[in-house]
Design an enzyme around this catalytic site. Structure first.
Site, mmCIF file in Angstrom:
data_model
loop_
_atom_site.group_PDB
_atom_site.id
_atom_site.type_symbol
_atom_site.label_atom_id
_atom_site.label_comp_id
_atom_site.label_asym_id
_atom_site.label_seq_id
_atom_site.Cartn_x
_atom_site.Cartn_y
_atom_site.Cartn_z
ATOM 1 N N ARG A 174 0.561 3.403 -0.365
ATOM 2 C CA ARG A 174 1.160 2.164 -0.343
ATOM 3 C C ARG A 174 0.749 1.131 0.540
ATOM 4 O O ARG A 174 0.930 -0.041 0.368
ATOM 5 C CB ARG A 174 2.532 2.026 -1.537
ATOM 6 C CG ARG A 174 2.242 2.918 -2.641
ATOM 7 C CD ARG A 174 4.255 2.794 -3.239
ATOM 8 N NE ARG A 174 3.591 1.000 -3.884
ATOM 9 C CZ ARG A 174 4.966 0.410 -3.008
ATOM 10 N NH1 ARG A 174 4.997 0.732 -2.050
ATOM 11 N NH2 ARG A 174 4.700 -0.747 -3.220
ATOM 12 N N ARG A 178 -5.500 -1.580 8.446
ATOM 13 C CA ARG A 178 -5.918 -1.912 8.657
ATOM 14 C C ARG A 178 -7.445 -2.053 9.749
ATOM 15 O O ARG A 178 -6.405 -2.404 10.665
ATOM 16 C CB ARG A 178 -5.860 -3.736 8.587
ATOM 17 C CG ARG A 178 -5.339 -4.012 6.937
ATOM 18 C CD ARG A 178 -4.948 -5.005 6.595
ATOM 19 N NE ARG A 178 -3.937 -5.965 5.533
ATOM 20 C CZ ARG A 178 -2.732 -5.870 5.520
ATOM 21 N NH1 ARG A 178 -2.643 -6.152 6.340
ATOM 22 N NH2 ARG A 178 -2.565 -6.393 4.403
ATOM 23 N N ARG A 250 18.479 5.647 -3.804
ATOM 24 C CA ARG A 250 18.788 5.234 -2.683
ATOM 25 C C ARG A 250 18.918 4.377 -3.138
ATOM 26 O O ARG A 250 18.919 3.171 -3.597
ATOM 27 C CB ARG A 250 17.343 4.735 -1.805
ATOM 28 C CG ARG A 250 16.640 6.271 -1.235
ATOM 29 C CD ARG A 250 17.499 7.473 -0.578
ATOM 30 N NE ARG A 250 18.249 7.201 0.949
ATOM 31 C CZ ARG A 250 19.042 7.095 1.706
ATOM 32 N NH1 ARG A 250 19.965 8.987 1.325
ATOM 33 N NH2 ARG A 250 19.270 7.647 2.926
ATOM 34 N N ARG A 280 16.229 -2.004 8.740
ATOM 35 C CA ARG A 280 15.334 -3.434 9.490
ATOM 36 C C ARG A 280 16.576 -4.200 9.904
ATOM 37 O O ARG A 280 17.675 -4.416 9.086
ATOM 38 C CB ARG A 280 14.266 -3.699 7.852
ATOM 39 C CG ARG A 280 14.853 -3.507 7.161
ATOM 40 C CD ARG A 280 13.655 -4.385 5.662
ATOM 41 N NE ARG A 280 14.354 -4.633 4.619
ATOM 42 C CZ ARG A 280 13.606 -5.038 3.957
ATOM 43 N NH1 ARG A 280 12.036 -5.160 3.602
ATOM 44 N NH2 ARG A 280 13.612 -5.175 2.904
ATOM 45 N N GLU A 301 20.048 -3.793 7.430
ATOM 46 C CA GLU A 301 20.109 -3.082 6.752
ATOM 47 C C GLU A 301 20.230 -1.310 7.412
ATOM 48 O O GLU A 301 19.393 -0.954 7.902
ATOM 49 C CB GLU A 301 18.388 -3.207 5.588
ATOM 50 C CG GLU A 301 18.857 -4.017 5.064
ATOM 51 C CD GLU A 301 17.050 -4.118 4.489
ATOM 52 O OE1 GLU A 301 16.307 -3.429 3.668
ATOM 53 O OE2 GLU A 301 17.270 -5.340 4.236
ATOM 54 N N TYR A 349 9.173 2.615 -9.424
ATOM 55 C CA TYR A 349 9.515 1.346 -8.042
ATOM 56 C C TYR A 349 8.873 0.374 -8.812
ATOM 57 O O TYR A 349 7.742 0.433 -9.456
ATOM 58 C CB TYR A 349 9.120 2.079 -6.885
ATOM 59 C CG TYR A 349 8.806 0.926 -6.316
ATOM 60 C CD1 TYR A 349 10.502 0.326 -5.451
ATOM 61 C CD2 TYR A 349 8.148 -0.199 -5.428
ATOM 62 C CE1 TYR A 349 10.112 -0.323 -4.394
ATOM 63 C CE2 TYR A 349 8.134 -0.958 -5.064
ATOM 64 C CZ TYR A 349 9.295 -0.864 -3.777
ATOM 65 O OH TYR A 349 9.390 -2.580 -3.193
ATOM 66 N N ASP A 351 7.346 -3.582 -8.668
ATOM 67 C CA ASP A 351 7.790 -4.646 -7.936
ATOM 68 C C ASP A 351 7.433 -6.347 -8.824
ATOM 69 O O ASP A 351 7.330 -5.772 -10.609
ATOM 70 C CB ASP A 351 5.783 -4.702 -6.856
ATOM 71 C CG ASP A 351 5.934 -4.567 -6.104
ATOM 72 O OD1 ASP A 351 6.525 -4.156 -5.578
ATOM 73 O OD2 ASP A 351 4.845 -4.130 -5.576
#
Length: 383
Positions: A174, A178, A250, A280, A301, A349, A351
């Site tokens: 995922r 680049r 989680r 993060r 977090e 999961y 979006d």
């Protein structure tokens, strides 16, 4: 068409979209949620001390290639352009993520062209069994040991609470790699943030005379009596009282920080080193760059295993979870009068754009089944 009495369990995106679509189709809809607000985990609110619009359960960035979904959310609130950019601290230095040409050049202290960087990464990649059997093998076969250990090994272990060799290879797929200087975290055609936050958008979806919303209401199965159909967006295993065991999730713990001025200069700073316990820090005023604030609100977090009273965030879906999931799916298909929807109801999961797309499709399926006097299945999308 016979007007149905419908119950939506959960006032997040799944429940709100389904409620709106089916209310507009002429049905009566009751929406329940255990929390004191709508919008689920994408709930936003103004911090009273700083005026910053805070993503209460962690940041949500809207991105999609689905024109219909983009048009749909813009019916209920104004979205402003937003490009998500993420930084990562590793070994005391800050890098750009997702991994791109800048990251590679900075890490190796070089000035490579795209072709040279591609060749360097290919040379460092390890030859391993095909296909890769787990996250670590996927990373090593894509990136090699240096980049994997600097950016992914420690972070992944913190995020998922297990060794990367225990995680499926698909998780890494995922994340883009680049060989350009493009640092836009997402690649979708439409990307934005709601000007006033997500909660007013969900509230607008639920603002319909045929919809009744009841907050601070924890669902029990006896509440389904008297309704023609239930759409359940709670945890799939909770429908059965977790009597076969709990599916693995989680959860996140947030430590709130306030700061005068800027704290870190970006919306998201990941911490890749295993020795740093948090994954993060998010600085929320950067999620609304059109606003100006003298002070800042940040969340540090920490990811950990989800317990009974915690909010489930990410389904783990390891081998034992998949086996248990199969058992709950089999049992769910024997239930009548209920359809399991959304991230928790299908243990996937998702979006936000996919959640909305599936809710729109589920509503269309229900309208079609109701028109032909057919029974709605337990799942519009198989988990």
């Amino acid at each position: 068409m016979t007007r149905k009495s419908l119950l939506m369990v959960g006032a997040g995106l799944s429940g709100a979209v389904l409620a709106r679509e089916l209310a507009q189709a002429g049905h009566r809809v009751t929406v329940l949620d255990a929390r004191d607000h709508v919008a689920g985990n994408c709930h936003t609110q103004r911090d009273p001390d700083t005026g910053v619009l805070v993503h209460v359960y962690g940041p949500h960035i809207f991105h999609t290639d689905d024109q219909q979904v983009w048009d749909y959310v813009n019916r209920f609130g104004r979205f402003r352009p937003y490009t998500h950019r993420v930084k990562t601290t590793s070994g005391g230095r800050v890098y750009t993520m997702p991994m791109n040409l800048h990251t590679i050049n900075q890490f190796f202290d070089m000035a490579l062209s795209p072709q040279e960087a591609r060749a360097l990464v290919a040379a460092k990649a390890q030859t391993l069994p095909e296909p890769p059997r787990n996250f670590e093998e996927q990373a090593l076969s894509m990136l090699g040991a240096d980049l994997y250990e600097a950016f992914f090994k420690g972070y992944t272990a913190k995020q998922w609470g297990c060794d990367p060799t225990a995680l499926p290879a698909a998780i890494l797929k995922r994340l883009p790699l680049r060989f350009s200087y493009d640092d836009n975290y997402f690649f979708h055609r439409y990307q934005g943030m709601p000007e006033d936050g997500y909660t007013p958008i969900v509230a607008a979806m639920l603002d319909h005379p045929a919809i009744t919303v009841s907050l601070n209401t924890r669902f029990t199965k006896d509440m389904a009596r008297g309704f023609d159909h239930v759409f359940y967006s709670g945890p799939l295993d909770s429908w059965f009282g977790q009597d076969s065991g709990a599916l693995g999730y989680r959860t996140l713990d947030f430590e709130r920080l306030t700061h005068d001025g800027d704290y870190q200069g970006c919306a998201v700073m990941n911490y890749a080193d295993a020795a740093i316990p948090h994954t993060r820090i998010t600085e929320h005023k950067y999620f609304a760059p059109w606003e100006e604030h003298a002070r800042s609100v940040c969340y540090r977090e920490v990811s950990r295993a989800c317990e009974t009273e915690d909010i489930p965030y990410y389904p783990i879906r390891l081998a034992e979870d998949k086996s248990l999931l199969s058992d709950y799916i089999r049992r769910a298909r024997k239930e009548t009068g209920v359809t399991f929807v959304g991230r928790l109801g299908t243990y996937r999961y998702l979006d936000m754009d996919v959640t909305i797309r599936e809710a729109l499709d589920c509503a269309a399926m229900f309208r079609d089944h109701a028109a032909h006097d057919q029974t709605m299945p337990a799942f519009a999308v198989t988990p």
